[in-house]
Enzyme design. Structure first.
Site, PDB file in Angstrom:
ATOM      1  N   ASN A 149       0.832  -1.211   0.000  1.00 27.21           N
ATOM      2  CA  ASN A 149       0.000   0.000   0.000  1.00 27.21           C
ATOM      3  C   ASN A 149       0.866   1.260   0.000  1.00 27.21           C
ATOM      4  O   ASN A 149       0.618   2.202   0.751  1.00 27.21           O
ATOM      5  CB  ASN A 149      -0.949  -0.013   1.207  1.00 27.21           C
ATOM      6  N   GLU A 192       1.768  -3.042  -5.151  1.00 25.27           N
ATOM      7  CA  GLU A 192       1.351  -1.658  -4.914  1.00 25.27           C
ATOM      8  C   GLU A 192       2.483  -0.857  -4.262  1.00 25.27           C
ATOM      9  O   GLU A 192       2.299  -0.164  -3.264  1.00 25.27           O
ATOM     10  CB  GLU A 192       0.065  -1.591  -4.081  1.00 25.27           C
ATOM     11  N   ASP A 213      -1.401  -9.946  -4.894  1.00 19.49           N
ATOM     12  CA  ASP A 213      -2.745  -9.454  -4.635  1.00 19.49           C
ATOM     13  C   ASP A 213      -3.564  -9.713  -5.893  1.00 19.49           C
ATOM     14  O   ASP A 213      -3.470  -8.980  -6.871  1.00 19.49           O
ATOM     15  CB  ASP A 213      -2.685  -7.961  -4.305  1.00 19.49           C
ATOM     16  N   ASN A 229      -6.834  -9.691  -5.970  1.00 22.27           N
ATOM     17  CA  ASN A 229      -8.031  -8.842  -5.908  1.00 22.27           C
ATOM     18  C   ASN A 229      -9.322  -9.593  -6.223  1.00 22.27           C
ATOM     19  O   ASN A 229     -10.269  -9.013  -6.767  1.00 22.27           O
ATOM     20  CB  ASN A 229      -7.872  -7.625  -6.827  1.00 22.27           C
ATOM     21  N   HIS A 281      -2.857  -4.589   4.079  1.00 25.65           N
ATOM     22  CA  HIS A 281      -2.691  -6.025   3.855  1.00 25.65           C
ATOM     23  C   HIS A 281      -1.688  -6.577   4.866  1.00 25.65           C
ATOM     24  O   HIS A 281      -0.887  -5.826   5.432  1.00 25.65           O
ATOM     25  CB  HIS A 281      -2.149  -6.311   2.450  1.00 25.65           C
TER      26      HIS A 281
END
Length: 271
Positions: free
Chosen positions: A10, A36, A159, A161, A262
């Site tokens: 993040n 990310e 990730d 998603n 996360h």
């Protein structure tokens, strides 16, 4: 043993200020896959972008401040690939500079870091996610075939998603029309497991539990109530998955100790 950890940070610059550096210094992982990252190498402090004792591969997005994946490995990679174009898969080249995929070859295994688009129902973001999925499934199939011909196993970490089953998110009933739990997305992930024949390693070792969740919204008290989603996976070829002996989510003890929304997902494989 081969220990592989995957985590969506993040924003790596922000995570580094909140505890990522200390976590990396203390981890026993042989490979760490990040998603990310949202930064180019030149924007990262040396101890973050190129920490001592690690070989690093960074794949930032062409769009500044978006996406970005990285891999940190104790051993120097034998091969590095950014993106998944160039293998005859229609539509793959669109994502070569999107900062969503990178892979490295280590002895006997290919390790990849994936950040699949998050999507939003009824928007271009969802269209982008669907285009990515359409291109990525045949790539996964081809990757597995090429690796097998070379005597290699594969693990694609990241990730994804998508929460695959009801056990993969706390409030599944309220999210049946939300991106990340749409029927078509879940069916696509089933195809990854059945047609491409990858194994969801964490679920294979924890078949009868809720979660273990790896993402919690910063909104409300989602983390405190463990109202999370399991969207971070290690998808491995059957030979490697069969050598997995332990898997867990490194959930922070308290909300205040989190350095991302996360948590790291770690798997230990026998070599």
């Amino acid at each position: 043993m081969l220990t592989v950890t995957s985590v969506n940070v993040n924003g790596l610059r922000a995570a580094a200020k909140k505890g990522f550096v200390e976590w990396l210094a203390g981890t026993d992982a042989d490979v760490v896959c990040l998603q990310e990252v949202r930064a180019e190498l030149a924007q990262l402090p040396e101890g973050v972008g190129a920490p001592e004792g690690w070989h690093t591969v960074h794949a930032p997005a062409a769009a500044k401040g978006r996406a970005g994946v990285s891999l940190y490995s104790r051993q120097a990679p034998e091969r590095v690939q950014i993106g998944f174009g160039g293998h005859g898969v229609p539509g793959a080249e669109e994502f070569d500079t999107s900062g969503r995929y990178a892979e490295i070859d280590l002895p006997g295994v290919t390790v990849a870091s994936l950040y699949l688009p998050s999507g939003e129902v009824g928007t271009e973001r969802q269209d982008e996610k669907e285009r990515f999925m359409a291109a990525f499934l045949p790539y996964l199939q081809g990757l597995k075939e090429r690796a097998a011909a070379d005597g290699r196993e594969v693990v694609v970490c990241g990730d994804w998603n998508i929460a695959h089953q009801e056990a993969d998110l706390k409030n599944w009933k309220a999210n049946r029309k939300s991106s990340g739990f749409l029927p078509d997305e879940r069916a696509w992930l089933t195809r990854v497991l059945e047609e491409a024949a990858y194994v969801d390693v964490v679920r294979s070792l924890h078949p009868d539990v809720e979660g273990p969740y790896s993402w919690w919204s910063y909104r409300g008290r989602a983390f405190d109530n463990d109202s999370g989603w399991r969207i971070d996976y290690q998808m491995a070829t059957p030979g490697l998955a069969g050598r997995a002996v332990k898997a867990w989510v490194e959930r922070a003890a308290t909300h205040g100790e989190r350095w991302s929304d996360h948590a790291p997902v770690t798997v230990v494989y026998e070599r």
